[in-house]
Design a protein around this motif. Structure first.
Motif, PDB file in Angstrom:
ATOM      1  N   ASP A 108     -13.645 -39.928 -51.767  1.00  0.00           N
ATOM      2  CA  ASP A 108     -14.381 -41.183 -51.686  1.00  0.00           C
ATOM      3  C   ASP A 108     -15.600 -41.066 -52.595  1.00  0.00           C
ATOM      4  O   ASP A 108     -16.581 -40.385 -52.266  1.00  0.00           O
ATOM      5  CB  ASP A 108     -14.798 -41.444 -50.237  1.00  0.00           C
ATOM      6  CG  ASP A 108     -15.458 -42.806 -50.056  1.00  0.00           C
ATOM      7  OD1 ASP A 108     -15.933 -43.374 -51.059  1.00  0.00           O
ATOM      8  OD2 ASP A 108     -15.522 -43.292 -48.914  1.00  0.00           O
ATOM      9  N   HIS A 109     -15.539 -41.741 -53.747  1.00  0.00           N
ATOM     10  CA  HIS A 109     -16.590 -41.601 -54.744  1.00  0.00           C
ATOM     11  C   HIS A 109     -17.890 -42.287 -54.347  1.00  0.00           C
ATOM     12  O   HIS A 109     -18.903 -42.115 -55.034  1.00  0.00           O
ATOM     13  CB  HIS A 109     -16.108 -42.151 -56.093  1.00  0.00           C
ATOM     14  CG  HIS A 109     -15.074 -41.308 -56.754  1.00  0.00           C
ATOM     15  ND1 HIS A 109     -13.772 -41.247 -56.318  1.00  0.00           N
ATOM     16  CD2 HIS A 109     -15.147 -40.481 -57.826  1.00  0.00           C
ATOM     17  CE1 HIS A 109     -13.082 -40.432 -57.095  1.00  0.00           C
ATOM     18  NE2 HIS A 109     -13.886 -39.956 -58.011  1.00  0.00           N
ATOM     19  N   SER A 110     -17.877 -43.062 -53.253  1.00  0.00           N
ATOM     20  CA  SER A 110     -19.116 -43.702 -52.809  1.00  0.00           C
ATOM     21  C   SER A 110     -20.004 -42.747 -52.023  1.00  0.00           C
ATOM     22  O   SER A 110     -21.175 -43.054 -51.755  1.00  0.00           O
ATOM     23  CB  SER A 110     -18.795 -44.930 -51.948  1.00  0.00           C
ATOM     24  OG  SER A 110     -18.190 -44.552 -50.716  1.00  0.00           O
ATOM     25  N   GLU A 111     -19.472 -41.602 -51.641  1.00  0.00           N
ATOM     26  CA  GLU A 111     -20.240 -40.622 -50.874  1.00  0.00           C
ATOM     27  C   GLU A 111     -21.208 -39.876 -51.793  1.00  0.00           C
ATOM     28  O   GLU A 111     -20.792 -39.298 -52.808  1.00  0.00           O
ATOM     29  CB  GLU A 111     -19.305 -39.631 -50.197  1.00  0.00           C
ATOM     30  CG  GLU A 111     -18.486 -40.213 -49.068  1.00  0.00           C
ATOM     31  CD  GLU A 111     -19.345 -40.563 -47.873  1.00  0.00           C
ATOM     32  OE1 GLU A 111     -20.384 -39.882 -47.655  1.00  0.00           O
ATOM     33  OE2 GLU A 111     -18.993 -41.507 -47.148  1.00  0.00           O
ATOM     34  N   VAL A 114     -20.280 -35.397 -51.813  1.00  0.00           N
ATOM     35  CA  VAL A 114     -18.835 -35.355 -51.627  1.00  0.00           C
ATOM     36  C   VAL A 114     -18.397 -34.057 -50.951  1.00  0.00           C
ATOM     37  O   VAL A 114     -17.371 -34.020 -50.272  1.00  0.00           O
ATOM     38  CB  VAL A 114     -18.118 -35.553 -52.977  1.00  0.00           C
ATOM     39  CG1 VAL A 114     -18.320 -34.353 -53.889  1.00  0.00           C
ATOM     40  CG2 VAL A 114     -16.642 -35.842 -52.774  1.00  0.00           C
ATOM     41  N   TRP A 117     -18.026 -34.663 -47.366  1.00  0.00           N
ATOM     42  CA  TRP A 117     -17.150 -35.778 -46.976  1.00  0.00           C
ATOM     43  C   TRP A 117     -15.795 -35.273 -46.493  1.00  0.00           C
ATOM     44  O   TRP A 117     -15.236 -34.307 -47.012  1.00  0.00           O
ATOM     45  CB  TRP A 117     -16.945 -36.715 -48.167  1.00  0.00           C
ATOM     46  CG  TRP A 117     -15.846 -37.729 -47.973  1.00  0.00           C
ATOM     47  CD1 TRP A 117     -15.929 -38.930 -47.347  1.00  0.00           C
ATOM     48  CD2 TRP A 117     -14.481 -37.611 -48.413  1.00  0.00           C
ATOM     49  NE1 TRP A 117     -14.718 -39.578 -47.360  1.00  0.00           N
ATOM     50  CE2 TRP A 117     -13.800 -38.790 -48.013  1.00  0.00           C
ATOM     51  CE3 TRP A 117     -13.773 -36.622 -49.097  1.00  0.00           C
ATOM     52  CZ2 TRP A 117     -12.455 -39.008 -48.275  1.00  0.00           C
ATOM     53  CZ3 TRP A 117     -12.428 -36.838 -49.359  1.00  0.00           C
ATOM     54  CH2 TRP A 117     -11.784 -38.016 -48.950  1.00  0.00           C
ATOM     55  N   GLN A 119     -12.017 -37.159 -44.467  1.00  0.00           N
ATOM     56  CA  GLN A 119     -11.399 -38.329 -43.824  1.00  0.00           C
ATOM     57  C   GLN A 119     -10.013 -37.952 -43.354  1.00  0.00           C
ATOM     58  O   GLN A 119      -9.243 -37.312 -44.087  1.00  0.00           O
ATOM     59  CB  GLN A 119     -11.328 -39.522 -44.779  1.00  0.00           C
ATOM     60  CG  GLN A 119     -10.784 -40.787 -44.123  1.00  0.00           C
ATOM     61  CD  GLN A 119     -10.971 -42.019 -44.979  1.00  0.00           C
ATOM     62  OE1 GLN A 119     -11.926 -42.105 -45.748  1.00  0.00           O
ATOM     63  NE2 GLN A 119     -10.085 -42.984 -44.844  1.00  0.00           N
ATOM     64  N   GLN A 131      -3.806 -44.463 -49.891  1.00  0.00           N
ATOM     65  CA  GLN A 131      -5.213 -44.174 -49.607  1.00  0.00           C
ATOM     66  C   GLN A 131      -5.835 -43.329 -50.719  1.00  0.00           C
ATOM     67  O   GLN A 131      -6.980 -43.571 -51.137  1.00  0.00           O
ATOM     68  CB  GLN A 131      -5.344 -43.457 -48.266  1.00  0.00           C
ATOM     69  CG  GLN A 131      -6.781 -43.177 -47.859  1.00  0.00           C
ATOM     70  CD  GLN A 131      -7.597 -44.446 -47.733  1.00  0.00           C
ATOM     71  OE1 GLN A 131      -7.381 -45.258 -46.825  1.00  0.00           O
ATOM     72  NE2 GLN A 131      -8.541 -44.651 -48.648  1.00  0.00           N
ATOM     73  N   TRP A 135      -9.039 -44.463 -53.049  1.00  0.00           N
ATOM     74  CA  TRP A 135     -10.237 -43.650 -53.305  1.00  0.00           C
ATOM     75  C   TRP A 135     -10.485 -43.528 -54.812  1.00  0.00           C
ATOM     76  O   TRP A 135     -11.617 -43.639 -55.276  1.00  0.00           O
ATOM     77  CB  TRP A 135     -10.079 -42.255 -52.710  1.00  0.00           C
ATOM     78  CG  TRP A 135     -10.112 -42.196 -51.220  1.00  0.00           C
ATOM     79  CD1 TRP A 135     -10.755 -43.044 -50.368  1.00  0.00           C
ATOM     80  CD2 TRP A 135      -9.443 -41.232 -50.396  1.00  0.00           C
ATOM     81  NE1 TRP A 135     -10.537 -42.672 -49.064  1.00  0.00           N
ATOM     82  CE2 TRP A 135      -9.750 -41.562 -49.048  1.00  0.00           C
ATOM     83  CE3 TRP A 135      -8.650 -40.122 -50.651  1.00  0.00           C
ATOM     84  CZ2 TRP A 135      -9.272 -40.816 -47.977  1.00  0.00           C
ATOM     85  CZ3 TRP A 135      -8.175 -39.381 -49.590  1.00  0.00           C
ATOM     86  CH2 TRP A 135      -8.479 -39.714 -48.269  1.00  0.00           C
ATOM     87  N   SER A 139     -13.303 -46.749 -54.821  1.00  0.00           N
ATOM     88  CA  SER A 139     -14.427 -46.259 -54.020  1.00  0.00           C
ATOM     89  C   SER A 139     -15.724 -46.138 -54.817  1.00  0.00           C
ATOM     90  O   SER A 139     -16.800 -46.032 -54.242  1.00  0.00           O
ATOM     91  CB  SER A 139     -14.081 -44.911 -53.373  1.00  0.00           C
ATOM     92  OG  SER A 139     -13.915 -43.895 -54.361  1.00  0.00           O
ATOM     93  N   TYR A 140     -15.639 -46.174 -56.146  1.00  0.00           N
ATOM     94  CA  TYR A 140     -16.841 -46.098 -56.980  1.00  0.00           C
ATOM     95  C   TYR A 140     -16.952 -47.372 -57.794  1.00  0.00           C
ATOM     96  O   TYR A 140     -16.021 -47.754 -58.516  1.00  0.00           O
ATOM     97  CB  TYR A 140     -16.774 -44.887 -57.911  1.00  0.00           C
ATOM     98  CG  TYR A 140     -17.971 -44.754 -58.833  1.00  0.00           C
ATOM     99  CD1 TYR A 140     -19.223 -44.427 -58.326  1.00  0.00           C
ATOM    100  CD2 TYR A 140     -17.838 -44.986 -60.206  1.00  0.00           C
ATOM    101  CE1 TYR A 140     -20.325 -44.313 -59.165  1.00  0.00           C
ATOM    102  CE2 TYR A 140     -18.934 -44.873 -61.048  1.00  0.00           C
ATOM    103  CZ  TYR A 140     -20.174 -44.542 -60.521  1.00  0.00           C
ATOM    104  OH  TYR A 140     -21.255 -44.434 -61.353  1.00  0.00           O
ATOM    105  N   GLY A 167     -13.709 -33.220 -49.077  1.00  0.00           N
ATOM    106  CA  GLY A 167     -14.305 -33.373 -50.387  1.00  0.00           C
ATOM    107  C   GLY A 167     -14.566 -32.064 -51.091  1.00  0.00           C
ATOM    108  O   GLY A 167     -14.478 -31.982 -52.327  1.00  0.00           O
TER     109      GLY A 167
END
Length: 357
Positions: A108-111, A114, A117, A119, A131, A135, A139-140, A167
């Motif tokens: 998830d590049h929004s973290e 990372v 992270w 999930q 999924q 990502w 995700s970014y 991550g």
């Protein structure tokens, strides 16, 4: 008369930019693997060197080949191998979307951190694939742009599995997908026009996936559309003791081994690492599936078939033989796993039994 069209599209949105002339476009498409191409572009002298560099900049654009209105291949420009002596031909190397997935992390590049992270995902293996692609693509939202032109449909059916993605592993997308492939998932990213003037890949995935299209060919008949047949056998992955390694480390590592007690071969062992798996029962199922997949040698048939037959990845071919020295008489069902083609009249089609190694 066959009509070819070669188009340059945005590597981010897939939007059409410009049509170009090509003299050759040999390419390959594969099931669950990357397909490469080489395109020979005709330089007519109307573009300056700066314009050429901009239009054919590596990774910036995708080059698409159409045959009679049907997309046959699309790939990112990755290199210009060699240009010599003020030639009118510019040769470019291409790779399909798998090449981009080799350069993108499955996180998830929004973290912001990372490495912290994780999930957990529960669903069939195609859901896990979707999924991972989400990502990678969505995700970014900053720059450089993470978006790439791929359609990700939902897929029902198949075994439900649970995996936790971390991550700190910093797996690339193709590595994360590779683990799903090891468990029996098949993936095909189909190149197409997803909308007028917009190129993209449509994701097809499932355990032992097929296109749903069946075609019949009489290989040994006179005037057959099959003009050449070759067979290859490879026993390098044959296994009768399949082990799977799950989560943990050293003595706490989760490990399962399944033996084929009925095998008449010498002991042949194989281990597959599946660190995201935390369930001993799921690991045992996977090891059992490995025994089925790798019980015997990989047998691949390569067929040269007229391009007009329209054979594509995932198609089921019913192939009839009679009086052949190497193949038994009768009908044989095989799935298309590779298509090699160009701007000629013959395609080379590679087929294997569905679900084989």
């Amino acid at each position: 008369m066959t009509e070819f069209q070669v188009t340059v599209c945005s590597g981010i949105t897939g939007d059409r930019i410009e049509s170009v002339q090509a003299q050759a476009f040999p390419h390959g498409k594969l099931l669950s693997a990357s397909g490469e191409a080489t395109v020979s572009i005709h330089l007519d002298g109307k573009m300056s060197p700066t314009q050429i560099d901009s239009l054919f900049e590596e990774w910036k654009h995708i080059i698409v080949l159409e045959r009679d209105g049907e997309v046959k291949y699309g790939g990112y420009i990755t290199s210009e191998p060699l240009y010599t002596d003020d030639s009118s031909i510019l040769q470019l190397k291409l790779v399909d979307v798998w090449g981009l997935l080799e350069r993108r992390f499955a996180v998830d590049h929004s973290e912001p951190h990372v490495e912290k992270w994780s999930q957990t995902v529960t669903g069939n293996r195609a859901t896990h694939l979707n999924q991972i692609l989400i990502w990678a693509r969505d995700s970014y939202t900053g720059t450089p742009a993470a978006y790439f032109p791929i359609t990700i449909p939902g897929v029902s059916g198949g075994e439900i599995v649970t995996r936790t993605y971390y991550g700190y592993h910093l797996n690339y997308v193709d590595e994360a997908i590779g683990k799903l492939l090891d468990e029996g998932l098949d993936v095909y990213f189909e190149p197409t026009w997803v909308a007028p003037g917009r190129f993209g890949w449509i994701t097809h995935a499932g355990d032992a996936w097929t296109s749903g299209v069946t075609r019949e060919f009489s290989v040994t008949a006179p005037q057959s559309q099959v003009v050449r047949f070759e067979q290859r056998r490879d026993g390098s992955r044959v296994t009768n003791n399949a082990s799977r390694v799950g989560e943990g480390s050293e003595v706490d590592m989760l490990t399962i081994s399944n033996l084929d007690m009925s095998s008449e071969l010498p002991l042949l062992e194989r281990v597959t690492v599946s660190k995201e798996v935390t369930s001993a029962s799921q690991l045992s199922i996977m090891a059992g599936e490995d025994l089925v997949t790798y019980r015997s040698a990989t047998v691949q048939w390569d067929l040269e078939i007229l391009s007009t037959a329209g054979v594509n990845i995932g198609d089921t071919l019913l192939l009839h033989f009679f009086g052949h020295r190497r193949v038994a008489d009768g009908w044989h069902s095989r799935r298309v796993v590779k298509v090699q083609a160009g701007m000629g009249n013959i395609d080379t089609i590679s087929v294997q039994p569905t679900g084989g190694a």
